[in-house]
Write a protein that holds these residues in place. Structure first.
Motif, PDB file in Angstrom:
ATOM      1  N   SER A   6      33.589  56.537  13.114  1.00  0.00           N
ATOM      2  CA  SER A   6      32.569  57.542  14.186  1.00  0.00           C
ATOM      3  C   SER A   6      30.871  57.236  13.725  1.00  0.00           C
ATOM      4  O   SER A   6      31.326  56.448  12.746  1.00  0.00           O
ATOM      5  CB  SER A   6      33.013  58.634  14.443  1.00  0.00           C
ATOM      6  OG  SER A   6      32.740  59.347  13.062  1.00  0.00           O
ATOM      7  N   VAL A   7      29.821  57.682  14.493  1.00  0.00           N
ATOM      8  CA  VAL A   7      28.465  57.555  13.749  1.00  0.00           C
ATOM      9  C   VAL A   7      28.333  58.134  12.720  1.00  0.00           C
ATOM     10  O   VAL A   7      27.959  57.560  11.508  1.00  0.00           O
ATOM     11  CB  VAL A   7      27.272  58.298  15.047  1.00  0.00           C
ATOM     12  CG1 VAL A   7      26.361  58.343  14.002  1.00  0.00           C
ATOM     13  CG2 VAL A   7      28.034  57.171  15.799  1.00  0.00           C
ATOM     14  N   SER A   8      28.976  59.745  11.970  1.00  0.00           N
ATOM     15  CA  SER A   8      29.197  59.788  11.371  1.00  0.00           C
ATOM     16  C   SER A   8      30.088  59.631   9.599  1.00  0.00           C
ATOM     17  O   SER A   8      29.374  59.085   8.691  1.00  0.00           O
ATOM     18  CB  SER A   8      29.504  61.480  10.707  1.00  0.00           C
ATOM     19  OG  SER A   8      30.590  61.502  11.523  1.00  0.00           O
ATOM     20  N   GLU A   9      30.859  58.595  10.183  1.00  0.00           N
ATOM     21  CA  GLU A   9      31.946  57.777   8.772  1.00  0.00           C
ATOM     22  C   GLU A   9      30.343  57.304   8.651  1.00  0.00           C
ATOM     23  O   GLU A   9      31.017  56.552   7.567  1.00  0.00           O
ATOM     24  CB  GLU A   9      33.178  57.992   9.131  1.00  0.00           C
ATOM     25  CG  GLU A   9      33.968  59.128  10.407  1.00  0.00           C
ATOM     26  CD  GLU A   9      35.391  58.089  10.725  1.00  0.00           C
ATOM     27  OE1 GLU A   9      36.681  59.094  10.293  1.00  0.00           O
ATOM     28  OE2 GLU A   9      34.848  58.144  11.828  1.00  0.00           O
ATOM     29  N   TYR A  10      30.290  55.967   9.965  1.00  0.00           N
ATOM     30  CA  TYR A  10      29.654  54.770   8.880  1.00  0.00           C
ATOM     31  C   TYR A  10      28.509  55.579   8.730  1.00  0.00           C
ATOM     32  O   TYR A  10      27.923  54.812   6.901  1.00  0.00           O
ATOM     33  CB  TYR A  10      29.051  54.338  10.839  1.00  0.00           C
ATOM     34  CG  TYR A  10      29.918  53.286  11.697  1.00  0.00           C
ATOM     35  CD1 TYR A  10      29.987  52.105   9.944  1.00  0.00           C
ATOM     36  CD2 TYR A  10      30.419  53.411  12.394  1.00  0.00           C
ATOM     37  CE1 TYR A  10      31.203  51.098  10.574  1.00  0.00           C
ATOM     38  CE2 TYR A  10      31.749  52.499  13.039  1.00  0.00           C
ATOM     39  CZ  TYR A  10      32.086  51.664  12.493  1.00  0.00           C
ATOM     40  OH  TYR A  10      32.618  50.566  12.837  1.00  0.00           O
ATOM     41  N   THR A  11      27.874  56.518   8.347  1.00  0.00           N
ATOM     42  CA  THR A  11      26.317  57.000   8.159  1.00  0.00           C
ATOM     43  C   THR A  11      26.544  57.688   7.054  1.00  0.00           C
ATOM     44  O   THR A  11      26.138  56.883   5.896  1.00  0.00           O
ATOM     45  CB  THR A  11      25.864  58.125   9.035  1.00  0.00           C
ATOM     46  OG1 THR A  11      25.008  57.957   9.837  1.00  0.00           O
ATOM     47  CG2 THR A  11      24.753  58.322   8.217  1.00  0.00           C
ATOM     48  N   ASN A  12      27.656  58.215   6.427  1.00  0.00           N
ATOM     49  CA  ASN A  12      28.187  59.138   5.171  1.00  0.00           C
ATOM     50  C   ASN A  12      28.862  58.027   4.222  1.00  0.00           C
ATOM     51  O   ASN A  12      28.273  58.321   3.423  1.00  0.00           O
ATOM     52  CB  ASN A  12      29.049  59.869   5.549  1.00  0.00           C
ATOM     53  CG  ASN A  12      28.448  61.535   5.907  1.00  0.00           C
ATOM     54  OD1 ASN A  12      27.122  61.636   6.089  1.00  0.00           O
ATOM     55  ND2 ASN A  12      29.534  62.062   7.191  1.00  0.00           N
ATOM     56  N   GLY A  13      29.209  56.727   5.453  1.00  0.00           N
ATOM     57  CA  GLY A  13      29.750  55.264   4.433  1.00  0.00           C
ATOM     58  C   GLY A  13      28.992  54.633   3.002  1.00  0.00           C
ATOM     59  O   GLY A  13      29.088  54.590   2.239  1.00  0.00           O
ATOM     60  N   VAL A  14      28.280  54.784   4.775  1.00  0.00           N
ATOM     61  CA  VAL A  14      26.410  53.856   4.238  1.00  0.00           C
ATOM     62  C   VAL A  14      25.565  54.452   2.993  1.00  0.00           C
ATOM     63  O   VAL A  14      25.712  54.204   1.663  1.00  0.00           O
ATOM     64  CB  VAL A  14      25.875  53.378   5.243  1.00  0.00           C
ATOM     65  CG1 VAL A  14      24.496  52.651   4.615  1.00  0.00           C
ATOM     66  CG2 VAL A  14      25.908  52.183   6.274  1.00  0.00           C
ATOM     67  N   LEU A  15      24.972  55.560   3.282  1.00  0.00           N
ATOM     68  CA  LEU A  15      24.543  56.116   2.729  1.00  0.00           C
ATOM     69  C   LEU A  15      24.798  56.409   0.797  1.00  0.00           C
ATOM     70  O   LEU A  15      24.795  57.153   0.105  1.00  0.00           O
ATOM     71  CB  LEU A  15      23.808  58.015   2.986  1.00  0.00           C
ATOM     72  CG  LEU A  15      23.058  57.873   4.373  1.00  0.00           C
ATOM     73  CD1 LEU A  15      22.900  59.212   5.084  1.00  0.00           C
ATOM     74  CD2 LEU A  15      22.259  56.867   4.206  1.00  0.00           C
ATOM     75  N   SER A  16      26.069  56.902   0.796  1.00  0.00           N
ATOM     76  CA  SER A  16      27.199  56.904  -0.442  1.00  0.00           C
ATOM     77  C   SER A  16      27.453  55.326  -0.715  1.00  0.00           C
ATOM     78  O   SER A  16      27.718  55.600  -2.700  1.00  0.00           O
ATOM     79  CB  SER A  16      28.666  57.831  -0.175  1.00  0.00           C
ATOM     80  OG  SER A  16      29.536  56.672   0.420  1.00  0.00           O
ATOM     81  N   GLY A  17      26.808  54.977  -0.659  1.00  0.00           N
ATOM     82  CA  GLY A  17      26.842  53.643  -1.518  1.00  0.00           C
ATOM     83  C   GLY A  17      28.306  53.154  -0.918  1.00  0.00           C
ATOM     84  O   GLY A  17      28.372  51.811  -1.889  1.00  0.00           O
ATOM     85  N   ASN A  18      29.328  53.036  -0.221  1.00  0.00           N
ATOM     86  CA  ASN A  18      30.794  52.108  -0.115  1.00  0.00           C
ATOM     87  C   ASN A  18      30.583  50.791   0.394  1.00  0.00           C
ATOM     88  O   ASN A  18      29.840  50.936   1.968  1.00  0.00           O
ATOM     89  CB  ASN A  18      31.100  53.182   1.075  1.00  0.00           C
ATOM     90  CG  ASN A  18      33.190  52.804   0.644  1.00  0.00           C
ATOM     91  OD1 ASN A  18      33.364  51.881   1.605  1.00  0.00           O
ATOM     92  ND2 ASN A  18      33.440  53.965   1.398  1.00  0.00           N
ATOM     93  N   ARG A  19      30.914  49.891  -0.103  1.00  0.00           N
ATOM     94  CA  ARG A  19      30.477  48.911  -0.077  1.00  0.00           C
ATOM     95  C   ARG A  19      31.493  48.012   1.407  1.00  0.00           C
ATOM     96  O   ARG A  19      30.953  47.591   2.314  1.00  0.00           O
ATOM     97  CB  ARG A  19      30.969  47.901  -1.093  1.00  0.00           C
ATOM     98  CG  ARG A  19      29.621  47.814  -2.608  1.00  0.00           C
ATOM     99  CD  ARG A  19      30.953  47.402  -3.770  1.00  0.00           C
ATOM    100  NE  ARG A  19      30.890  45.931  -3.714  1.00  0.00           N
ATOM    101  CZ  ARG A  19      30.359  45.070  -4.468  1.00  0.00           C
ATOM    102  NH1 ARG A  19      28.926  45.457  -4.667  1.00  0.00           N
ATOM    103  NH2 ARG A  19      30.325  43.775  -4.465  1.00  0.00           N
ATOM    104  N   VAL A  20      32.510  48.654   1.126  1.00  0.00           N
ATOM    105  CA  VAL A  20      33.463  48.370   2.029  1.00  0.00           C
ATOM    106  C   VAL A  20      32.923  49.401   3.754  1.00  0.00           C
ATOM    107  O   VAL A  20      32.592  48.377   4.986  1.00  0.00           O
ATOM    108  CB  VAL A  20      34.926  48.948   2.129  1.00  0.00           C
ATOM    109  CG1 VAL A  20      35.493  49.016   3.478  1.00  0.00           C
ATOM    110  CG2 VAL A  20      35.796  48.656   1.247  1.00  0.00           C
ATOM    111  N   MET A  21      32.536  50.353   4.313  1.00  0.00           N
ATOM    112  CA  MET A  21      31.694  50.450   5.049  1.00  0.00           C
ATOM    113  C   MET A  21      30.146  49.728   5.613  1.00  0.00           C
ATOM    114  O   MET A  21      30.064  49.779   6.376  1.00  0.00           O
ATOM    115  CB  MET A  21      31.723  52.202   4.679  1.00  0.00           C
ATOM    116  CG  MET A  21      31.209  52.132   6.216  1.00  0.00           C
ATOM    117  SD  MET A  21      32.412  52.874   7.306  1.00  0.00           S
ATOM    118  CE  MET A  21      33.880  54.224   6.760  1.00  0.00           C
TER     119      MET A  21
END
Length: 325
Positions: A6-21
Motif C-alpha cells: 500500500s501507499v502507506s507501507e511504501y511511504t513508512n518503509g522509505v521514511l524509516s530508512g528500510n533498505r529493502v522497502m
C-alpha cells in the motif's frame, strides 16, 4: 510477480530508512505498468516533503576511466570519515536483447555495497541513450526521503547522457585518464563546459607524471571557457583510488562549491530551474506515451512506417499525418 504494498507501507518503509522497502519503491517507480505508475506517483507525493536535503553529484567519464573504483573510494571516505549516508544510482549499460544490466556496478563496489551507511542501486539503462533511466530522478527523491544526504548519479559515460545528468544534480564531476592520446581532444567541449571539477584518475605509479601533465593541460583549457552562471571556476585534480591520494580532496572541492553557491543563492535557484526542466520533460514523455497508446495511431502506424521505409512518404509528412489522426 513482485508483491505490491500500500501507499502507506511504501511511504513508512522509505521514511524509516528500510533498505529493502527503498529498493522495492525504486522498482515500483521504474515499472512501466499503468497501475504501478499510478501507485508510484502517490508514493512520491507522500515522500516528496522529506526529499531535497542532499548534495547531488553527477559522475561521468569515458569507459575504462575507473568510475566504479573511484566512486567506491570516495564513498568509503564519506561513510567512514564523515559519517555521511550515501546513495549511489549506478546506471548500467543494457543488453539490447534482454534489456538486463551488463556490468553490474554493485558487484564492483563490494566494500561500499556492504556498508550499512551506503545504498547502491544498479539499474539497466534500457533504451535511454547514455544511461539516465526514466526514473533516475524519482529514485533520487526516494533515496533522499530515506535519509541519504549524499547522492551519486553515475552514468555509462558514452557521451549522450551528460546533459540529462547535469539537469538533475548540484555538482558535475568529470573523470579523465592521462596517457590516452591528445588529452584535450579526448572529451567534447560541451561536456568540459558542464564540469564543475575534473579529476585525472589512476594517478599512481608510472602514470603519476603523465597525470600531473594532463592536469595542467586541462586546467589551462578550462581557463579559456567563459565563467559559469554559478560564478564557480572549475578545478582540476589528480586522484588514485588505489592509494587514496587526492580522493578526500575531491569531496573538499564539492563542499567548497556547495558553500559558495548556497551563499550566493545560486544553489537554490538551480534546484528550482531543474524542477521546471523536469516538469517539461515529464510532459513531453507523457504526451509521447499517450500518443502511441491511442488505438487509431496503433492502427495506422505500421502502414505509415512502411511508406517511410520504402521512400514513398517523408518522415515529416508521415508525422503530420499521424498527429492529425
Amino acid at each position: 510477480m513482485a508483491k505490491r504494498f500500500s501507499v502507506s507501507e511504501y511511504t513508512n518503509g522509505v521514511l524509516s530508512g528500510n533498505r529493502v522497502m527503498l529498493s522495492r519503491a525504486i522498482t515500483l517507480v521504474e515499472s512501466t505498468l499503468p497501475t504501478d505508475q499510478a501507485l508510484a506517483q502517490q508514493v512520491l507525493d507522500a515522500v516528496l516533503p522529506h526529499a531535497g536535503r542532499s548534495v547531488r553529484v553527477g559522475i561521468t567519464g569515458v569507459p575504462g576511466v575507473g568510475k566504479s573504483t573511484f566512486i567506491e573510494a570516495l564513498g568509503l571516505h564519506l561513510v567512514n570519515t564523515q559519517g555521511r549516508r550515501l546513495a549511489v544510482l549506478a546506471v548500467d549499460p543494457s543488453s539490447q536483447r534482454s534489456g538486463g544490466s551488463i556490468l553490474g556496478d554493485k558487484t564492483r563496489m563490494n566494500l561500499l555495497a556492504a556498508h550499512p551507511q551506503a545504498f547502491i542501486r544498479p539499474s539497466p539503462a534500457g533504451r535511454s541513450l547514455g544511461g539516465v533511466t526514466r526514473a533516475t530522478r524519482e529514485a533520487m527523491a526516494l533515496c533522499e526521503a530515506a535519509g541519504h544526504d549524499v547522492i551519486f548519479v553515475e552514468t555509462v559515460g558514452v557521451g549522450q547522457s551528460e546533459t540529462a545528468v547535469h539537469s538533475m544534480v548540484d555538482f558535475f564531476l568529470l573523470l579523465m585518464l592521462a596517457g590516452a592520446g591528445d588529452e584535450l581532444q579526448g572529451i567534447k567541449k560541451g561536456i568540459m563546459e558542464m564540469a564543475d571539477a575534473v579529476t585525472i584518475t589512476k594517478a599512481d605509479g608510472d602514470n603519476e607524471l603523465a597525470s600531473r601533465r594532463a592536469r595542467r593541460e586541462y586546467q589551462n583549457a578550462l581557463h579559456l571557457f567563459p565563467l559559469a552562471p554559478s560564478a564557480w571556476s572549475p578545478v582540476v585534480t589528480t586522484s588514485s583510488a588505489l592509494t587514496g591520494a587526492g580522493v578526500p580532496e575531491v569531496w573538499g572541492i564539492v563542499e567548497q562549491y556547495v558553500q559558495q553557491t548556497q551563499t550566493s543563492g545560486y544553489f537554490q535557484q538551480r534546484r528550482q530551474e531543474q524542477n521546471l526542466h523536469w516538469l517539461h520533460e515529464t510532459i513531453r514523455e507523457t504526451l509521447e506515451t499517450r500518443f502511441f497508446a491511442r488505438p487509431e495511431v496503433q492502427q495506422h502506424l505500421p502502414a505509415v512506417q512502411q511508406r517511410v521505409l520504402n521512400g514513398q512518404q517523408s518522415a515529416f509528412g508521415a508525422a503530420a499525418e499521424l498527429l492529425g489522426l
